[in-house]
Write an enzyme that holds these catalytic residues in place. Structure first.
Site, PDB file in Angstrom:
ATOM      1  N   HIS A  83       0.807  -1.411   0.156  1.00 33.05           N
ATOM      2  CA  HIS A  83      -0.257  -0.014  -0.116  1.00 33.05           C
ATOM      3  C   HIS A  83       0.804   1.234  -0.040  1.00 33.05           C
ATOM      4  O   HIS A  83       0.210   2.352  -0.130  1.00 33.05           O
ATOM      5  CB  HIS A  83      -1.062   0.113   1.277  1.00 33.05           C
ATOM      6  CG  HIS A  83      -2.130  -0.912   1.383  1.00 33.05           C
ATOM      7  ND1 HIS A  83      -3.269  -0.848   0.630  1.00 33.05           N
ATOM      8  CD2 HIS A  83      -2.023  -2.179   1.599  1.00 33.05           C
ATOM      9  CE1 HIS A  83      -3.995  -1.853   0.681  1.00 33.05           C
ATOM     10  NE2 HIS A  83      -3.161  -2.745   1.011  1.00 33.05           N
ATOM     11  N   LYS A  95      -7.531  15.044   4.046  1.00 25.02           N
ATOM     12  CA  LYS A  95      -6.738  13.685   4.161  1.00 25.02           C
ATOM     13  C   LYS A  95      -5.872  13.803   5.324  1.00 25.02           C
ATOM     14  O   LYS A  95      -5.719  14.871   6.043  1.00 25.02           O
ATOM     15  CB  LYS A  95      -5.979  13.394   2.877  1.00 25.02           C
ATOM     16  CG  LYS A  95      -5.300  14.398   2.446  1.00 25.02           C
ATOM     17  CD  LYS A  95      -4.453  14.250   0.936  1.00 25.02           C
ATOM     18  CE  LYS A  95      -5.472  14.378  -0.052  1.00 25.02           C
ATOM     19  NZ  LYS A  95      -5.656  13.105  -0.676  1.00 25.02           N
ATOM     20  N   ARG A  96      -5.230  12.602   5.786  1.00 21.85           N
ATOM     21  CA  ARG A  96      -3.929  12.778   6.800  1.00 21.85           C
ATOM     22  C   ARG A  96      -3.028  14.109   6.476  1.00 21.85           C
ATOM     23  O   ARG A  96      -2.815  14.034   5.219  1.00 21.85           O
ATOM     24  CB  ARG A  96      -3.286  11.560   7.121  1.00 21.85           C
ATOM     25  CG  ARG A  96      -4.339  10.535   7.881  1.00 21.85           C
ATOM     26  CD  ARG A  96      -4.764  11.076   9.033  1.00 21.85           C
ATOM     27  NE  ARG A  96      -3.701  10.979  10.069  1.00 21.85           N
ATOM     28  CZ  ARG A  96      -3.341   9.997  11.012  1.00 21.85           C
ATOM     29  NH1 ARG A  96      -4.430   9.269  11.189  1.00 21.85           N
ATOM     30  NH2 ARG A  96      -2.368  10.233  11.745  1.00 21.85           N
ATOM     31  N   LYS A 129       1.572  14.658   1.078  1.00 25.46           N
ATOM     32  CA  LYS A 129       0.498  14.959   0.582  1.00 25.46           C
ATOM     33  C   LYS A 129       0.416  16.469   0.380  1.00 25.46           C
ATOM     34  O   LYS A 129      -0.691  17.191  -0.183  1.00 25.46           O
ATOM     35  CB  LYS A 129      -0.845  14.411   1.549  1.00 25.46           C
ATOM     36  CG  LYS A 129      -0.962  13.003   1.618  1.00 25.46           C
ATOM     37  CD  LYS A 129      -2.040  12.566   2.593  1.00 25.46           C
ATOM     38  CE  LYS A 129      -1.794  10.970   2.786  1.00 25.46           C
ATOM     39  NZ  LYS A 129      -2.629  10.212   1.932  1.00 25.46           N
ATOM     40  N   THR A 137      -7.743   7.285  -2.371  1.00 26.47           N
ATOM     41  CA  THR A 137      -9.127   6.929  -2.736  1.00 26.47           C
ATOM     42  C   THR A 137     -10.137   7.717  -2.242  1.00 26.47           C
ATOM     43  O   THR A 137     -11.273   7.987  -2.924  1.00 26.47           O
ATOM     44  CB  THR A 137      -9.626   5.577  -1.662  1.00 26.47           C
ATOM     45  OG1 THR A 137      -9.001   5.925  -0.187  1.00 26.47           O
ATOM     46  CG2 THR A 137      -8.927   4.494  -2.024  1.00 26.47           C
ATOM     47  N   LYS A 187     -13.985   9.397  -4.346  1.00 25.74           N
ATOM     48  CA  LYS A 187     -15.003   9.717  -3.769  1.00 25.74           C
ATOM     49  C   LYS A 187     -15.386  11.331  -4.282  1.00 25.74           C
ATOM     50  O   LYS A 187     -16.590  11.264  -4.473  1.00 25.74           O
ATOM     51  CB  LYS A 187     -14.727   9.888  -2.234  1.00 25.74           C
ATOM     52  CG  LYS A 187     -14.638   8.400  -1.780  1.00 25.74           C
ATOM     53  CD  LYS A 187     -14.147   8.483  -0.222  1.00 25.74           C
ATOM     54  CE  LYS A 187     -13.494   7.095   0.306  1.00 25.74           C
ATOM     55  NZ  LYS A 187     -12.884   6.738   1.340  1.00 25.74           N
TER      56      LYS A 187
HETATM   57  P1  AMP Z   1      -7.084   9.854   0.791  1.00 26.22           P
HETATM   58  O1  AMP Z   1      -6.945   9.090  -0.176  1.00 26.22           O
HETATM   59  O2  AMP Z   1      -5.904  10.146   1.566  1.00 26.22           O
HETATM   60  O3  AMP Z   1      -7.585  11.244   0.396  1.00 26.22           O
HETATM   61  O4  AMP Z   1      -8.013   9.505   1.975  1.00 26.22           O
HETATM   62  C1  AMP Z   1      -8.624   8.320   1.775  1.00 26.22           C
HETATM   63  C2  AMP Z   1     -10.173   8.229   2.571  1.00 26.22           C
HETATM   64  O5  AMP Z   1      -9.814   7.989   3.876  1.00 26.22           O
HETATM   65  C3  AMP Z   1     -10.918   9.660   2.737  1.00 26.22           C
HETATM   66  O6  AMP Z   1     -11.671   9.813   1.747  1.00 26.22           O
HETATM   67  C4  AMP Z   1     -11.435   9.326   4.054  1.00 26.22           C
HETATM   68  O7  AMP Z   1     -12.710   8.772   3.893  1.00 26.22           O
HETATM   69  C5  AMP Z   1     -10.379   8.782   4.638  1.00 26.22           C
HETATM   70  N1  AMP Z   1      -9.629   9.540   5.451  1.00 26.22           N
HETATM   71  C6  AMP Z   1      -8.367  10.041   5.353  1.00 26.22           C
HETATM   72  N2  AMP Z   1      -8.084  10.742   6.383  1.00 26.22           N
HETATM   73  C7  AMP Z   1      -8.771  10.721   7.184  1.00 26.22           C
HETATM   74  C8  AMP Z   1      -8.974  11.240   8.326  1.00 26.22           C
HETATM   75  N3  AMP Z   1      -8.038  11.842   9.221  1.00 26.22           N
HETATM   76  N4  AMP Z   1      -9.930  10.983   9.232  1.00 26.22           N
HETATM   77  C9  AMP Z   1     -10.995  10.160   8.765  1.00 26.22           C
HETATM   78  N5  AMP Z   1     -11.083   9.932   7.489  1.00 26.22           N
HETATM   79  C10 AMP Z   1     -10.165  10.026   6.770  1.00 26.22           C
HETATM   80  C1  H2P Z   2      -2.330   4.090   2.003  1.00 23.58           C
HETATM   81  C2  H2P Z   2      -1.858   4.762   0.772  1.00 23.58           C
HETATM   82  C3  H2P Z   2      -3.009   5.407  -0.064  1.00 23.58           C
HETATM   83  C4  H2P Z   2      -3.780   4.129  -0.539  1.00 23.58           C
HETATM   84  C5  H2P Z   2      -4.277   3.431   0.695  1.00 23.58           C
HETATM   85  C6  H2P Z   2      -5.165   2.072   0.383  1.00 23.58           C
HETATM   86  C7  H2P Z   2      -1.461   3.583   2.634  1.00 23.58           C
HETATM   87  O1  H2P Z   2      -3.309   5.103   2.736  1.00 23.58           O
HETATM   88  O2  H2P Z   2      -1.024   5.943   1.147  1.00 23.58           O
HETATM   89  O3  H2P Z   2      -2.255   5.902  -1.302  1.00 23.58           O
HETATM   90  O4  H2P Z   2      -4.755   4.613  -1.369  1.00 23.58           O
HETATM   91  O5  H2P Z   2      -3.190   2.970   1.553  1.00 23.58           O
HETATM   92  O6  H2P Z   2      -4.346   1.396  -0.651  1.00 23.58           O
HETATM   93  P1  H2P Z   2      -3.409   6.398   3.221  1.00 23.58           P
HETATM   94  O7  H2P Z   2      -4.540   7.053   2.640  1.00 23.58           O
HETATM   95  O8  H2P Z   2      -3.808   6.299   4.772  1.00 23.58           O
HETATM   96  O9  H2P Z   2      -2.065   7.322   2.930  1.00 23.58           O
END
Ligand code: AMP
Ligand code: H2P
Length: 752
Positions: A289, A480-481, A486, A588, A592
């Protein structure tokens, strides 16, 4: 990790994960069981507001971000596709912390999510299992034995996972750590009864709390215990179930183990203590991942030796055989042996867990095309040269039930009016929306739904946080985190640049914008916390400047989590997906937003690449370096000063941060935050109708990103199992949701 049992219709799939970021359950359950309208109506008749009730439920926050939420989406898709799949994990007493913002800084609060009880779970004490730790290896007549161990009990809790409208309910089984009743009484502390009872906490701490790191490896003993705990308990449970099944019950142990791999796939070292190495390989598959070096697990040998002495010996044995094989194929290539070893020497001796996963699996995959390429040609190149046929891609996806039906009913209904309701189970049908791209009525309706979602979100912000935003401004969202890769910091520099442009020329037309940034920083990640502080400081200046007025607002969205994502994503116009090319494995969140009618401003990274491929690059705002550019720049050497000297607006923004413009009481506050950044160029939307047409083209092109598609690919290419969309109608007597005493009932059925 994953694995599956049996290459046929009876196969069981096991998804093992330290994280299941489930969020709320009530509304999702009603939707998947087809009860939402009936429940809405009943609650209304009682004079209550269903949305108010739904908002009372705590999020099950047993995850950090994308990785944990992916596990939750996969459970929904596996149940919806009728796979007999189980999620196995840990029932943390405390999930991801709640984030509060105090004086602009993040502070963490414990997430006591079980305080009011959890109505969705059922304890299953009858399936409790022992897990051993510590001890030593003894040479006996019958071989090596692991003895004098400390035992912790694993108590399972089952939560039902309903498929969408298919009479199927799978199980998520989470383990809770319990001390045995004789814990510390038999061998230690004899006579000190009170202390022995107090010490039960030591054992039970294993399932106390989720580690809040995202994309970061911290080699803590308690974390290793968590990992071993879930694996050891789960494998025992799986083997127990297998033995009780029609495949296991009448066979001898030997035959059972022979047919094991056809029935179970994903990767583990524990299993080789029980089964032979080739069976292990045929059973497990490994999904990577992330390629960030600081995120990959490398456990110190000393720690593993203390906690799991026999397992360490077995890992050494596996490494020996593995290196013998490599040496035979590549004679005299000492450097290759060093690179491919499971054991890293030099400094603290460590076990490279990714290497162990690769050699112990029959398949290795990344989570988006670009990421799978990097896995195969860069990070694990040596391994791909050894066994190229193992390496695959499985692009991530999201469940359209939660991420469209549940969170955006207005848009879901509009789509159904045009193309029917089947798209919910076959998202590729969204392509049919393409013929409405020039339909003026549809364009108006799509933009009306977006506007309603924005108004609703603005009202929510005002009620919960007392902040007022302008619902006709562009909602520019980066949630996101918080992580350097990022690039929230780059977004912040862009905000400052927009601010300076307004100040320089207040009469010039400016598309009003509300920039919303949200996300948690890992508590120990200093730079991420500084980035939050910078955003809140910039917000303070920008939001209170009368010259700026309504043109630009900066909101830091406190405590971003699954239930808040469900609110903000449908209200977003512009989705920020701006990681440095080659760093975000997939993302992901990006999917969304696309599905919910936001346009993406993004780099050619992760799944953004495939989103652009599906929608056409002209329907996204793609900017920045491509992966080749990043490589070239890395070779040449990245010099931030060059950009600072070349770009006057960037220079101004940085100078302001440096001089304390955003932190007058403490002018040097952000000096260290300035050491890392990259720059970008943006395209702004000017024409509302053209914008919505791009939105429709994006929604129509988002069908690929359903997790149903992802799971079908895993089932076909890696697990060798067949989804059975049509379920047998429920029998007359309802069965206990998690009654796995019915070995022939692969998926459990609920009578409505
Ligand atoms: P990302 O692909 O990093 O934009 O995050 C993927 C998905 O993880 C987001 O659409 C949220 O559903 C969830 N997510 C990421 N960070 C958080 C967070 N700090 N708290 C809750 N949900 C999160
Ligand atoms: C991680 C990756 C993402 C990936 C997700 C699921 C570790 O999550 O960085 O790019 O979409 O796994 O495969 P995160 O969104 O927490 O950073």
């Amino acid at each position: 990790g994953w694995f599956t049992f049996l290459g046929s219709r009876e196969a069981r799939v096991y998804y093992l994960s330290l994280e299941f970021y489930m969020g709320r359950t009530l509304q999702n359950t009603m939707i998947n069981l087809g009860l939402q309208n009936a429940c809405d109506e009943a609650i209304y008749q009682l004079g209550l507001d269903i949305e108010e009730l739904e908002d009372i439920e705590e999020d099950a926050g047993l995850g950090n971000g994308g990785l944990g939420r992916l596990a939750a989406c996969f459970l929904d898709s596996m149940a919806t596709l009728g796979l007999a799949a189980y999620g196995y994990g840990i029932r943390y007493e405390y999930g991801i912390f709640n984030q509060k913002i105090r004086d602009g800084w993040q502070v963490e609060e414990a997430d006591d999510w079980l305080r009011h009880g959890n109505p969705w779970e059922k304890a299953r004490p009858e399936y409790m299992l022992p897990v051993h730790f510590y001890g030593r290896v003894e040479h006996t007549k019958s071989g090596l034995k692991w003895v004098d161990t400390q035992v912790v009990l694993a108590l399972p809790y089952d939560t039902p996972v309903p498929g969408y409208m298919n009479n199927t309910v799978n199980t998520m089984r989470l383990w809770s750590a319990r001390a045995p009743n004789d814990f510390n009484l038999r061998d230690f502390n004899v006579g000190d009864y009170i202390q022995a009872v107090l010490d039960r906490n030591l054992a039970e701490n294993i399932s106390r709390v989720l580690y809040p790191n995202d994309n970061f490896f911290e080699g803590k003993e308690l974390r290793l215990k968590q990992e071993y705990f879930v694996v050891a308990a789960t494998l025992q449970d799986v083997i127990r179930r297998f033995k009780a099944s029609k495949f296991g019950s009448t066979e001898s142990i030997r035959t059972i183990f022979e047919s094991f791999p056809d029935q179970v796939n994903h990767a583990f070292h524990f299993l080789i203590n029980v089964l032979a190495w080739d069976i292990t390989k045929r059973t497990f598959a490994y999904t990577n991942h992330t390629v960030l070096p600081e995120a990959l697990e490398r456990w110190p040998v000393d720690l593993v030796e203390k906690l799991l002495p026999r397992h360490l010996q077995i890992i050494y044995e596996i490494n020996q055989r593995h290196l013998d094989k490599v040496a035979a194929l590549f004679p005299n290539d000492i450097d290759r042996l060093r690179r491919m070893s499971l054991i890293e020497e030099g400094g603290v001796k460590r076990i490279n867990m990714a290497h162990l996963c690769i050699i112990g699996s029959h398949a290795v995959n990344g989570v988006a095309k670009i990421h799978s390429d990097i896995v195969k040609t860069q990070v694990f190149k040596d391994f791909a040269e050894l066994e190229p046929e193992k390496f695959q891609n499985k692009t991530n996806g999201i469940t359209p039930r939660r991420w469209l039906l549940l969170c955006n009913p207005g848009l879901a209904e509009l789509i159904a009016e045009k193309i029917g309701e089947d798209y919910v189970k076959d998202l590729s049908q969204l392509i049919k929306l393409h013929k409405f791209v020039n339909d003026d009525i549809f364009i108006r309706e799509v933009s009306k739904v977006k506007q309603e979602n924005k108004v609703k979100f603005a009202q929510y912000l005002e009620k919960e946080y007392k902040v007022k935003i302008n619902p006709s401004s562009m909602f520019d969202v980066h949630v996101k985190r918080i992580h350097e890769y990022k690039r929230q910091l780059m977004n912040c520099l862009h905000i400052i640049t927009m601010y300076n442009r307004i100040k320089r020329n207040p009469m010039k037309p400016f598309v009003p914008r509300t920039v919303i940034i949200g996300g948690k920083a890992a508590p120990g990640y200093h730079m991420a916390k500084m980035i939050i502080r910078l955003i809140t400081a910039v917000g303070h200046v920008v939001n209170n400047d009368p010259v700026v007025g309504n043109k630009l607002k900066v909101i830091f969205l406190e405590n971003y989590r699954v239930s808040l994502a469900e609110k903000v994503i449908p209200a977003t116009d512009l989705s920020e997906q701006i990681s440095t090319a080659g760093t975000e494995a997939s993302g992901t969140g990006n999917m969304k937003f696309m599905l919910n009618g936001a346009l993406t401003i993004g780099t050619m990274d992760g799944a953004n690449v495939e989103m652009a491929e599906e929608a056409g690059e002209e329907n996204l705002f793609i900017f920045g370096m491509r992966i080749q550019d990043v490589e070239e720049l890395d070779k040449k050497g990245y010099n931030a000063q060059e950009y600072y000297d070349k770009l006057p607006e960037l220079k101004q923004a940085i100078d302001q941060i440096k001089s304390g413009f955003f932190s007058p009481k403490q002018p040097d506050l952000f000096n260290e935050a300035l050491s890392a950044f990259k720059c970008c160029d943006l395209v702004y939307p000017q024409n509302a109708k053209e914008w919505t047409k791009m939105v429709i083209r994006n929604i129509a092109a988002s069908g690929k990103f359903s997790s149903d598609r992802t799971i079908k690919e895993y089932a076909r290419d890696i697990w060798n199992v067949e989804p059975s969309d049509i379920k047998i109608p429920p029998p007359n007597e309802p069965r206990d949701v998690a009654d796995d005493k019915n070995p022939n009932c692969t998926t459990q059925q609920v009578k409505l």
